[in-house]
Design a protein around this motif. Structure first.
Motif, PDB file in Angstrom:
ATOM      1  N   GLN A   1      27.600  39.231  33.436  1.00 47.70           N
ATOM      2  CA  GLN A   1      27.560  40.247  34.505  1.00 47.70           C
ATOM      3  C   GLN A   1      27.926  41.582  34.143  1.00 47.70           C
ATOM      4  O   GLN A   1      27.459  42.465  34.567  1.00 47.70           O
ATOM      5  CB  GLN A   1      28.442  39.647  35.573  1.00 47.70           C
ATOM      6  CG  GLN A   1      27.869  38.843  36.537  1.00 47.70           C
ATOM      7  CD  GLN A   1      28.712  38.192  37.365  1.00 47.70           C
ATOM      8  OE1 GLN A   1      29.996  38.208  37.624  1.00 47.70           O
ATOM      9  NE2 GLN A   1      28.088  37.454  38.521  1.00 47.70           N
TER      10      GLN A   1
ATOM     11  N   GLU B   1      42.345  37.180  50.577  1.00 46.92           N
ATOM     12  CA  GLU B   1      41.338  37.916  50.527  1.00 46.92           C
ATOM     13  C   GLU B   1      40.181  37.537  51.737  1.00 46.92           C
ATOM     14  O   GLU B   1      39.948  36.494  52.247  1.00 46.92           O
ATOM     15  CB  GLU B   1      40.551  37.853  48.885  1.00 46.92           C
ATOM     16  CG  GLU B   1      41.168  38.407  48.199  1.00 46.92           C
ATOM     17  CD  GLU B   1      40.837  37.993  46.917  1.00 46.92           C
ATOM     18  OE1 GLU B   1      40.791  38.982  45.836  1.00 46.92           O
ATOM     19  OE2 GLU B   1      40.563  36.933  46.864  1.00 46.92           O
TER      20      GLU B   1
ATOM     21  N   ASP C   1      34.205  37.048  52.500  1.00 46.98           N
ATOM     22  CA  ASP C   1      32.849  37.330  51.596  1.00 46.98           C
ATOM     23  C   ASP C   1      33.404  37.761  50.386  1.00 46.98           C
ATOM     24  O   ASP C   1      32.802  37.394  49.372  1.00 46.98           O
ATOM     25  CB  ASP C   1      32.551  38.959  52.357  1.00 46.98           C
ATOM     26  CG  ASP C   1      31.759  38.511  53.784  1.00 46.98           C
ATOM     27  OD1 ASP C   1      31.598  37.231  53.911  1.00 46.98           O
ATOM     28  OD2 ASP C   1      31.593  39.486  54.422  1.00 46.98           O
ATOM     29  N   VAL C   2      34.696  38.210  50.197  1.00 43.77           N
ATOM     30  CA  VAL C   2      35.085  38.633  48.600  1.00 43.77           C
ATOM     31  C   VAL C   2      35.324  37.385  47.799  1.00 43.77           C
ATOM     32  O   VAL C   2      35.169  37.275  46.762  1.00 43.77           O
ATOM     33  CB  VAL C   2      36.526  39.446  48.892  1.00 43.77           C
ATOM     34  CG1 VAL C   2      37.205  39.417  47.385  1.00 43.77           C
ATOM     35  CG2 VAL C   2      36.386  40.751  49.543  1.00 43.77           C
ATOM     36  N   ARG C   3      35.999  36.414  48.799  1.00 44.90           N
ATOM     37  CA  ARG C   3      36.186  35.008  47.968  1.00 44.90           C
ATOM     38  C   ARG C   3      34.979  34.350  47.516  1.00 44.90           C
ATOM     39  O   ARG C   3      34.759  33.747  46.546  1.00 44.90           O
ATOM     40  CB  ARG C   3      37.126  33.974  49.009  1.00 44.90           C
ATOM     41  CG  ARG C   3      38.614  34.582  48.831  1.00 44.90           C
ATOM     42  CD  ARG C   3      39.445  33.724  49.806  1.00 44.90           C
ATOM     43  NE  ARG C   3      39.151  34.182  51.199  1.00 44.90           N
ATOM     44  CZ  ARG C   3      38.705  33.168  51.989  1.00 44.90           C
ATOM     45  NH1 ARG C   3      38.656  31.570  51.700  1.00 44.90           N
ATOM     46  NH2 ARG C   3      38.905  33.188  53.302  1.00 44.90           N
ATOM     47  N   ILE C   4      34.061  34.393  48.337  1.00 43.27           N
ATOM     48  CA  ILE C   4      32.720  33.770  48.245  1.00 43.27           C
ATOM     49  C   ILE C   4      31.993  34.637  46.924  1.00 43.27           C
ATOM     50  O   ILE C   4      31.486  34.098  45.935  1.00 43.27           O
ATOM     51  CB  ILE C   4      31.647  33.913  49.431  1.00 43.27           C
ATOM     52  CG1 ILE C   4      32.119  32.806  50.325  1.00 43.27           C
ATOM     53  CG2 ILE C   4      30.430  33.518  48.886  1.00 43.27           C
ATOM     54  CD1 ILE C   4      31.247  32.613  51.478  1.00 43.27           C
ATOM     55  N   ASN C   5      32.179  35.933  46.880  1.00 46.14           N
ATOM     56  CA  ASN C   5      31.442  36.612  45.939  1.00 46.14           C
ATOM     57  C   ASN C   5      32.009  36.316  44.596  1.00 46.14           C
ATOM     58  O   ASN C   5      31.457  36.554  43.599  1.00 46.14           O
ATOM     59  CB  ASN C   5      31.951  38.140  46.257  1.00 46.14           C
ATOM     60  CG  ASN C   5      30.691  39.059  45.569  1.00 46.14           C
ATOM     61  OD1 ASN C   5      29.544  38.419  45.548  1.00 46.14           O
ATOM     62  ND2 ASN C   5      31.181  40.025  44.970  1.00 46.14           N
ATOM     63  N   ASN C   6      33.602  36.044  44.519  1.00 51.48           N
ATOM     64  CA  ASN C   6      34.319  35.773  43.265  1.00 51.48           C
ATOM     65  C   ASN C   6      33.708  34.173  42.589  1.00 51.48           C
ATOM     66  O   ASN C   6      33.861  34.322  41.663  1.00 51.48           O
ATOM     67  CB  ASN C   6      35.628  35.712  43.579  1.00 51.48           C
ATOM     68  CG  ASN C   6      36.050  37.070  43.905  1.00 51.48           C
ATOM     69  OD1 ASN C   6      35.507  38.183  43.480  1.00 51.48           O
ATOM     70  ND2 ASN C   6      37.619  37.336  44.303  1.00 51.48           N
TER      71      ASN C   6
ATOM     72  N   LYS D   1      31.059  32.947  43.168  1.00 46.71           N
ATOM     73  CA  LYS D   1      29.266  33.208  43.181  1.00 46.71           C
ATOM     74  C   LYS D   1      28.793  32.807  41.816  1.00 46.71           C
ATOM     75  O   LYS D   1      28.971  33.519  40.910  1.00 46.71           O
ATOM     76  CB  LYS D   1      28.781  34.158  43.954  1.00 46.71           C
ATOM     77  CG  LYS D   1      27.764  33.974  44.646  1.00 46.71           C
ATOM     78  CD  LYS D   1      27.333  35.360  45.429  1.00 46.71           C
ATOM     79  CE  LYS D   1      26.887  35.128  46.822  1.00 46.71           C
ATOM     80  NZ  LYS D   1      26.815  36.338  47.448  1.00 46.71           N
TER      81      LYS D   1
END
Ligand SMILES: CC(=O)SCCNC(=O)CCNC(=O)[C@H](O)C(C)(C)COP(=O)(O)OP(=O)(O)OC[C@H]1O[C@@H](n2cnc3c(N)ncnc32)[C@H](O)[C@@H]1OP(=O)(O)O
Length: 476
Positions: A94, A200, A203-208, A210
């Motif tokens: 990434q 957090e 959305d932040v946790r899901i993004n982390n 992902k």
């Protein structure tokens, strides 16, 4: 100079500890790790082999993360697993890679060829070879259980993603051939957590977490696992087995421990306030009712600080004979006057905490006089730091006259308990007072530093000491 992002090509996972010890001095933010044996075809002089099934890598990945926890505590280490599962043409990351590190010495042309054909890299980068000594290519075949299924599921809070989370996610990816569902707890499930306000956003946790997963919010402990018949395997950490040893409770890596460590630190960046003089440095100390503001103020008062207690000033400004006394009697009537002529705060409190309009009126009558006294003290102090302790600091917009906002919080249940014992209120009265104020999340969203005076007073002192020491570094 430290590289921001590194890619470590590992030929010898057994020596990973030694290598990581050196790497953490070379890379600042993120370290991707590619296991050479996971790249599916041999390449040049690089040792490589085709391996399946994927769970054979579990133990190796576990060892890498365990070593990373010891040697690279501040580095975001990510073991790349797409190369293990899929025949990917090139290693993709990434973040752009600044430094490619090999754990073995190869010829320059082999290295050049490898990077050119095996690593997706478009920016400028450096190359470094760290020799890990004996190069035994070792396969970790210690795991007897090699379950792989089509669709696996796991769930968790995934707050402040740490190594144990990554390990769990890697394991789940390796064990699901078509689909993996990751449940990430929503607000419904956070209430029972320690310091839920500091968790957090979802959305932040899901993004982390992902990657190529399938995501679904979960509002109960079961999530989709009890309704989706295609889910064949549930992946758990020890933490999620009730009564079992909890992997995340190890002090080094548990999320609750990390949230506790945040107490007293700067959670929200401080924006310089140019509308007030640079000195004295003014800190607004606020927090919900019975959240332990005075406990924090008490520890601060042992330091070189001017503490201004607005509750006390508030009580003083409507003493008999003062202008506010007359204003309150004119508005609320003689029922708020006690036998000795003073304002009866219990009666006044009962009126205003039952009626938001009356509370607004009281505020408009007393706040101007309180702030005037506060400003007077600030103008005349010889202290470098002033703490303005005010329960309603944010609603009154007094934070605009501060350089920073610090807040206290305790769980709602604890605040109710304190109001029953400390203030002798009934549960109904306690709830009225709590509901007359903003929820904890409001204070956290608006504060730079958060304290939780929930445990032993000494622990509150530790939080205050930490905040004070950090403050010294940013004082003008
Ligand atoms: C902007 C500021 O924060 S100034 C400081 C707060 N003071 C004010 O706003 C002045 C108006 N308040 C008052 O006159 C009194 O608090 C009264 C009459 C409402 C109640 O008096 P008492 O029963 O003696 O309670 P006391 O003054 O100790 O306050 C008890 C709690 O009420 C809450 N409270 C006080 N004023 C207010 C208000 N205006 N709005 C909402 N809650 C309030 C506080 O959170 C306080 O809890 P804490 O001590 O844990 O911080």
């Amino acid at each position: 100079m430290l590289a921001k992002t590194g890619l470590l090509i590992v030929s010898n996972p057994k020596q990973i500890g030694t290598i990581l010890e050196s790497v953490q001095k070379l890379v600042k933010n993120t370290l991707y790790i590619q296991l050479l044996s996971a790249i599916s075809e041999p390449f040049g002089n690089f040792y490589s082999r085709t391996v399946n099934p994927w769970p054979e890598f579990s133990k190796t990945i576990y060892n890498i993360y365990a070593q990373a926890a010891t040697h690279c505590y501040n580095l975001d280490v990510k073991v790349l697993i797409s190369g293990i599962k899929y025949n990917i043409p090139k290693i993709q990351t990434q973040q752009p890679i600044d430094l490619v590190i090999f754990d073995k010495t190869y010829s320059q042309s082999d290295i050049d060829n490898f990077i050119k054909s095996k690593v997706h890299i478009t920016n400028e980068y450096d190359v470094l070879t760290l020799d890990s000594g004996s190069v035994n290519i070792t396969d970790e075949h210690n795991s007897n259980d090699d379950i792989v299924c089509k669709h696996a599921v796991l769930g968790g809070t995934f707050d402040r993603l740490h190594l144990a989370h990554k390990l769990l996610l890697s394991e789940a990816v390796l064990r699901s051939s078509e689909k993996l569902t990751v449940g990430v707890t929503d607000e419904t499930m956070l209430e029972s957590k320690l310091l839920p306000e500091l968790i957090e956003d979802m959305d932040v946790r899901i993004n982390n977490v992902k990657l190529e997963y399938h995501f679904t919010p979960i509002s109960d402990p079961f999530g989709p696992a009890i309704v989706d018949p295609t889910m064949e395997l549930i992946v758990v950490s020890k933490e999620t087995i009730r009564g079992g040893e909890k992997i995340n409770e190890q002090p080094k890596i548990s999320s609750s421990t990390r949230r506790i460590r945040l107490l007293g630190t700067v959670l929200r960046p401080i924006t310089p306030n140019d509308s007030i003089p640079k000195t004295p440095y003014v800190i607004g100390l606020t927090g919900g009712i019975a959240s332990g503001k005075s406990g924090v103020a008490k520890w601060l008062s042992e330091l070189d600080v001017e503490i201004i207690n607005c509750d006390l000033i508030g009580h003083g400004i409507y003493k008999l004979g003062k202008p506010c006394h007359k204003a309150l009697v004119d508005h609320f009537g003689s029922s708020v006057v006690a036998d000795d002529g003073e304002i009866d705060r219990k009666v006044l409190g009962t009126i205003v905490f039952s009626d938001p309009e009356q509370l607004k009126k009281l505020n408009s009558l007393v706040w101007p006089a309180i702030i005037e006294e506060v400003q007077e003290i600030i103008r005349n102090t010889d202290k470098k730091v002033v703490v303005v302790e005010a329960a309603i600091l944010l609603n009154a917009s007094w934070h605009k006259s501060c350089h920073e906002v610090w807040t206290t919080l305790v769980p709602r249940k604890e605040a109710i308990k304190r109001l029953l014992t400390r203030n002798g209120l009934t549960e109904e009265e306690a709830l009225k007072r709590i509901n007359a104020q903003q929820p904890n999340s409001f204070y956290v969203k608006n504060a730079n530093v958060v304290f939780c005076p929930l445990w032993e007073p000494e622990y509150t002192k530790d939080q205050v000491t930490k905040a004070w020491n950090l403050l010294q570094q940013r004082l003008p």
